[in-house]
Design a protein around this motif. Structure first.
Motif, mmCIF file in Angstrom:
data_model
loop_
_atom_site.group_PDB
_atom_site.id
_atom_site.type_symbol
_atom_site.label_atom_id
_atom_site.label_comp_id
_atom_site.label_asym_id
_atom_site.label_seq_id
_atom_site.Cartn_x
_atom_site.Cartn_y
_atom_site.Cartn_z
ATOM 1 N N THR A 37 -54.641 28.978 144.045
ATOM 2 C CA THR A 37 -55.744 28.966 145.076
ATOM 3 C C THR A 37 -54.898 28.878 146.430
ATOM 4 O OG1 THR A 37 -57.181 27.934 143.264
ATOM 5 C CG2 THR A 37 -57.421 27.608 145.907
ATOM 6 N N GLY A 55 -54.233 26.603 139.708
ATOM 7 C CA GLY A 55 -53.960 28.105 139.435
ATOM 8 C C GLY A 55 -52.992 27.885 138.463
ATOM 9 N N ILE A 94 -57.495 33.749 145.939
ATOM 10 C CA ILE A 94 -56.736 33.792 144.721
ATOM 11 C C ILE A 94 -55.533 34.731 145.000
ATOM 12 C CG2 ILE A 94 -56.507 33.787 142.378
ATOM 13 C CD1 ILE A 94 -58.040 31.571 143.096
ATOM 14 N N SER A 105 -63.394 23.325 136.395
ATOM 15 C CA SER A 105 -62.273 23.944 135.896
ATOM 16 C C SER A 105 -62.275 24.136 134.483
ATOM 17 C CB SER A 105 -60.995 22.965 136.096
ATOM 18 O OG SER A 105 -60.897 22.000 135.057
ATOM 19 N N SER A 143 -58.755 27.799 140.999
ATOM 20 C CA SER A 143 -58.530 27.419 139.801
ATOM 21 C C SER A 143 -58.290 28.726 138.875
ATOM 22 C CB SER A 143 -59.200 26.462 139.178
ATOM 23 O OG SER A 143 -58.660 25.865 137.872
ATOM 24 N N TYR A 144 -57.541 29.840 139.347
ATOM 25 C CA TYR A 144 -57.480 31.135 138.381
ATOM 26 C C TYR A 144 -56.768 30.787 137.198
ATOM 27 C CZ TYR A 144 -57.215 36.205 137.558
ATOM 28 O OH TYR A 144 -57.196 37.363 136.880
ATOM 29 N N TYR A 174 -61.748 31.798 136.280
ATOM 30 C CA TYR A 174 -61.726 31.340 137.540
ATOM 31 C C TYR A 174 -63.200 30.382 137.904
ATOM 32 C CZ TYR A 174 -64.342 35.300 139.623
ATOM 33 O OH TYR A 174 -65.062 36.320 139.758
#
Length: 553
Positions: free
Chosen positions: A239, A225, A258, A375, A300-301, A316
């Motif tokens: 995450t 993240g 998230i 990602s 992975s925001y 994301y």
């Protein structure tokens, strides 16, 4: 009688325990001076670079050797036999500790003969990246000046000197062969060059851990993240490995969330909301099939503020998840979303999905593997936008699809004229970027240093689970945002008490003024299921920054 016998046995056990402990305690150093030659000393410790002009560093070390002073020998000169004589002056009688490499038939490495009167004190006593396992010998020298192994041919390591009275009890430390590690990583503060960042502080415990407010229902902790700072408030979008009650911890990676967390000091955090919740539904087929739920896990925001649109965008990752095939994260797709609240303060959302911007397809390459696209992080260079995208568990060829994947975590670049896209794999995605590290770069986040250099911080990979990687956060530099330098790694534990086993992903590099930066990072403590979050402060060296810029021109 039985009572006395028990007492004697206990005392014997206690004596043996004390003796064993003493054997493994640090040996006391003896001082020495280098005569004339331009050799440097190094502190014998983990991460120390043991040769000048090389990247080979210590990754395993017997505790007896910790804190001694070694001598950096010039690697190539010793291999070729063109080195200047090493002369040392001792103020007292000493035992000099020499490490030899366990490839007796290889002429690159020096081996003792009987005439050298060397005593083996530590078998497999150290591991140096890229080199065979190290045996440590002691050679006695009297007070005065001596030429060290004047007839030696090949490479060896000078690990330190101890007093002649030191009792060196021989043992096998059982450390592995250094050839398991790729000698391609440079550790900040341990190589010949000055560090770009100095570690100046940080928390000696997690800032978010199991049982903290807001962690209810998050079994597996945090991973990946981004953290950004708006005004005086830090916003974190990690995450959350929520998992399911009664399901094995490996599957905490599936039913993820998230979250949105805030803090005023990067230490005390409050959970504000859930931005997205994954379905946790497992795939029906082994391949990338529309029958499968493609949002089984969300990761992975990356929030990015779009000045032109005056709103926050989020990027994301959504995975298909399989219950039996590793990795259980497969066939990643990158989604873009937008905050429904305009302005810089709309960072908390709510967000609405705008569609997929990158996914597996006809322009994918085998190196992206079963996990790719794994990602995505966009950043601006002039009027152009670039984005790091990644792949993992690569296929050697498409004939290996969908199950026969290898190991490797890679990144490459995509390009676009806007944050909205379309995004195109550069060079048709034919090759990943290996200039940073040849086999592991994960979750890079890009920002700029004061002199305009682009810096990408990333997860450098674990030293565990069969992997032999730096186990540190790393960074790479770029002048143009396209060509990236070899990575350097931050040995956080040298300045902050180590409370983790495996270092994972950095979430930010936030400037705080006076060249101090905040890094929030994820870790793994192998004694617990919950993956905690930490914080460290770094200080930028501007002279080194300018020198690195010149090197990249």
């Amino acid at each position: 009688m039985k009572k006395n016998k028990s007492i004697l046995l206990f005392l014997l056990f206690l004596s043996l325990s004390v003796l064993a402990q003493d054997q493994k305690s640090n040996w006391q150093p003896a001082s020495f001076q280098i005569v004339k030659a331009k050799y440097k000393t190094f502190k014998t410790t983990q991460y120390a670079h043991v040769f000048s002009g090389s990247k080979n560093n210590i990754v395993r070390l017997a505790p007896e050797l910790e804190g001694l002073n070694g001598v950096q020998l010039p690697l190539e000169q010793y291999k070729k036999g063109t080195n200047a004589a090493l002369k040392l002056t001792f103020k007292e009688n000493v035992q000099l500790l020499i490490g030899t490499f366990q490839e007796k038939e290889n002429k690159d490495y020096f081996q003792f003969s009987a005439a050298d009167n060397a005593k083996l004190v530590l078998e497999n006593g150290a591991t140096v990246t890229g080199l065979p396992a190290v045996n440590v010998y002691a050679i006695s020298y009297s007070k005065g000046t001596h030429t060290i192994l004047p007839n030696a041919k090949g490479l060896f390591v000078v690990l330190g000197a101890v007093k002649s009275s030191q009792n060196l009890v021989a043992r096998n430390a059982e450390f592995p062969d250094g050839k398991l590690w790729n000698p391609t990583f440079i550790v900040e503060g341990f190589s010949d060059e000055k560090p770009l960042f100095e570690i100046v502080g940080g928390e000696t415990k997690p800032v978010i851990d199991e049982g903290f407010p807001g962690t209810e229902g998050i079994q597996g902790g945090f991973e990946g993240g981004r953290v950004v700072k708006v005004g005086d408030t830090y916003h974190m979008f990690p995450t959350e490995r929520a998992g399911e009650i009664g399901v094995d911890y490996y599957y905490d990676r599936v039913k993820t969330k998230i979250g949105h967390w805030t803090s005023k000091d990067a230490i005390n955090w409050k959970r504000e909301s859930t931005i997205y919740q994954a379905s946790g539904t497992y795939a029906l087929t082994e391949d990338d099939n529309p029958m499968n739920d493609r949002r089984g896990a969300i990761w992975s925001y990356m929030p990015v503020f779009n000045k032109k649109a005056n709103k926050w965008y989020g990027y994301y990752l959504a995975y298909t998840v399989h219950k039996e095939i590793q990795p259980n994260h497969s066939f990643g797709r990158i989604w873009r979303c937008e905050s429904t609240v305009e302005g810089i303060n709309g960072i908390g959302g709510p967000y609405k999905d705008m569609g997929i911007i990158m996914e597996p397809g006809l322009d994918s390459q085998p190196w992206e593997g079963r996990q790719g696209v794994a990602s995505f992080f966009p950043y601006q260079v002039g009027e152009k936008w670039f984005g790091f995208y990644s792949g993992a568990y690569p296929f050697e060829t498409w004939a290996d699809y969908p199950k026969n994947s290898g190991k490797g975590w890679f990144v490459a670049l995509a390009e676009s004229n806007s944050l909205e896209g379309p995004w195109t794999r550069m060079n048709k995605g034919l090759e990943p970027i290996k200039s940073i590290h040849p086999v592991f770069v994960e979750n890079p986040i890009v920002s700029q240093l004061p002199n305009g250099l682009y810096i990408a911080i990333f997860d450098g990979g674990p030293d565990g689970w069969g992997h032999h990687l730096p186990n540190m956060m790393g960074y790479s530099l770029s002048k143009d945002g396209v060509n990236w330098s070899e990575a350097r790694y931050w040995p956080i534990e040298t300045k902050v008490g180590k409370w983790w086993d495996i270092m994972r992903t950095p979430l930010c590099l936030i400037p705080e003024g006076n060249d101090v930066y905040t890094v929030i990072y994820n870790t793994i403590d192998l004694n617990k299921r919950f993956h905690p979050t930490g914080m460290v402060k770094l200080k930028l060296n501007r002279d080194v920054m300018e020198a690195r810029l010149k090197e990249l021109k």
